[in-house]
Scaffold this motif. Structure first.
Motif, short mmCIF file in Angstrom:
data_model
loop_
_atom_site.label_atom_id
_atom_site.label_comp_id
_atom_site.label_asym_id
_atom_site.label_seq_id
_atom_site.Cartn_x
_atom_site.Cartn_y
_atom_site.Cartn_z
N PHE A 156 0.83 -1.21 0.00
CA PHE A 156 0.00 0.00 0.00
C PHE A 156 0.87 1.26 0.00
O PHE A 156 0.66 2.17 -0.81
N ILE A 157 1.83 1.32 0.90
CA ILE A 157 2.70 2.50 1.00
C ILE A 157 3.44 2.73 -0.32
O ILE A 157 3.58 3.86 -0.80
N ALA A 158 3.91 1.64 -0.92
CA ALA A 158 4.64 1.76 -2.19
C ALA A 158 3.74 2.29 -3.30
O ALA A 158 4.14 3.17 -4.08
N LEU A 159 2.53 1.78 -3.38
CA LEU A 159 1.61 2.20 -4.44
C LEU A 159 1.15 3.64 -4.29
O LEU A 159 0.75 4.28 -5.27
N THR A 160 1.20 4.15 -3.07
CA THR A 160 0.78 5.54 -2.86
C THR A 160 1.92 6.53 -3.08
O THR A 160 1.77 7.72 -2.80
N SER A 161 3.03 6.05 -3.59
CA SER A 161 4.17 6.94 -3.86
C SER A 161 4.00 7.70 -5.17
O SER A 161 4.67 8.72 -5.39
N PHE A 162 3.12 7.24 -6.03
CA PHE A 162 2.99 7.83 -7.37
C PHE A 162 2.62 9.32 -7.37
O PHE A 162 3.09 10.06 -8.24
N PRO A 163 1.78 9.80 -6.44
CA PRO A 163 1.49 11.25 -6.45
C PRO A 163 2.73 12.12 -6.28
O PRO A 163 2.72 13.29 -6.68
N ALA A 164 3.79 11.55 -5.73
CA ALA A 164 5.02 12.33 -5.52
C ALA A 164 5.72 12.67 -6.84
O ALA A 164 6.76 13.33 -6.83
N ILE A 165 5.14 12.26 -7.96
CA ILE A 165 5.71 12.61 -9.26
C ILE A 165 5.70 14.13 -9.45
O ILE A 165 6.45 14.68 -10.27
N PHE A 166 4.86 14.82 -8.67
CA PHE A 166 4.83 16.28 -8.72
C PHE A 166 6.21 16.86 -8.42
O PHE A 166 6.57 17.93 -8.92
N TYR A 167 6.96 16.15 -7.56
CA TYR A 167 8.28 16.65 -7.18
C TYR A 167 9.24 16.71 -8.37
O TYR A 167 10.25 17.41 -8.31
#
Length: 226
Positions: free
Chosen positions: A90-101
């Motif tokens: 779950f934690i890994a899959l929720t990393s995608f929004p960080a593409i904003f960085y």
């Protein structure tokens, strides 16, 4: 395409517990790979970043540690099917929004403006992922809303409080927010100061509430068994 829809369903708060229970190696590998790519994207245009940062390994290490922390604090609640693997996926899959960085705002705006934009990216992504964590815990653990709120906020408060004690909060905030050539006098640090104050203020009450939550949970389980 099916995998992309699966991840999108998670990121848009539409995933059920039964679907969460189907997390497998494919989902975990995809999440870790996404974390790695996003981690590299954070520093791809920063000449001052270390090799570890350029390789995105710091972000990968972070999700393993965060998942372990969340898994451990929920362990005393004796949740059915609660496992480190599910939490990590779950934690890994929720990393995608960080593409904003990875958006190179420094190439279009001044350093001060870029820092402000990066901080807002940090706030948006952090709130998004915090809400996802609440959603995940609420639907997976089926604990009370009060207990879910406590275990959702506690990791953030404890981490910030520990960083404050170690006097590392400014450095970590600068790294996470992608701030460059910034000083503690920047307006963006007002957000950090507020978070630090609230975290230290609520850390002890949250720990007490956490202990009470475990007590009542065990009492509830014992009542069901009798």
């Amino acid at each position: 395409m099916e995998l992309a829809r699966f991840i999108l369903k998670l990121l848009t708060f539409k995933m059920t517990k039964q679907e969460m229970l189907t997390f497998n190696n494919k989902h975990l590998i995809t999440g870790v790979a996404g974390t790695w790519i996003v981690g590299m994207g954070r520093y791809w245009d920063d000449p001052k970043a270390s090799l570890l940062q350029h390789l995105g390994l710091g972000s990968v290490i972070y999700i393993f540690c965060l998942a372990a922390f969340i898994w451990l604090i929920l362990l005393p609640f004796k949740i059915n099917n609660w496992s480190y693997r599910i939490v990590l996926t779950f934690i890994a899959l929720t990393s995608f929004p960080a593409i904003f960085y990875a958006i190179p705002v420094e190439q279009f705006y001044s350093i001060q403006t870029s820092n402000t934009i990066n901080v807002w990216f940090l706030v948006i992504v952090a709130l998004w992922r915090l809400c996802l964590l609440y959603y995940f815990l609420k639907h997976f653990t089926r604990l009370s809303d009060r207990a879910i709120m406590i275990v959702t906020l506690m990791p953030m408060c404890l981490i910030i409080s520990v960083l404050t004690i170690l006097n590392l909060q400014n450095a970590v905030f600068a790294v996470m927010g992608g701030l460059r050539n910034s000083t503690p006098h920047d307006a963006s640090y007002a957000i950090l100061n507020l978070l630090t104050f609230l975290s230290v203020l609520f850390a002890i009450p949250l720990l007490i509430a956490y202990g009470l939550g475990i007590y009542y949970r065990h009492k509830e389980i014992k009542k069901k068994l009798t």
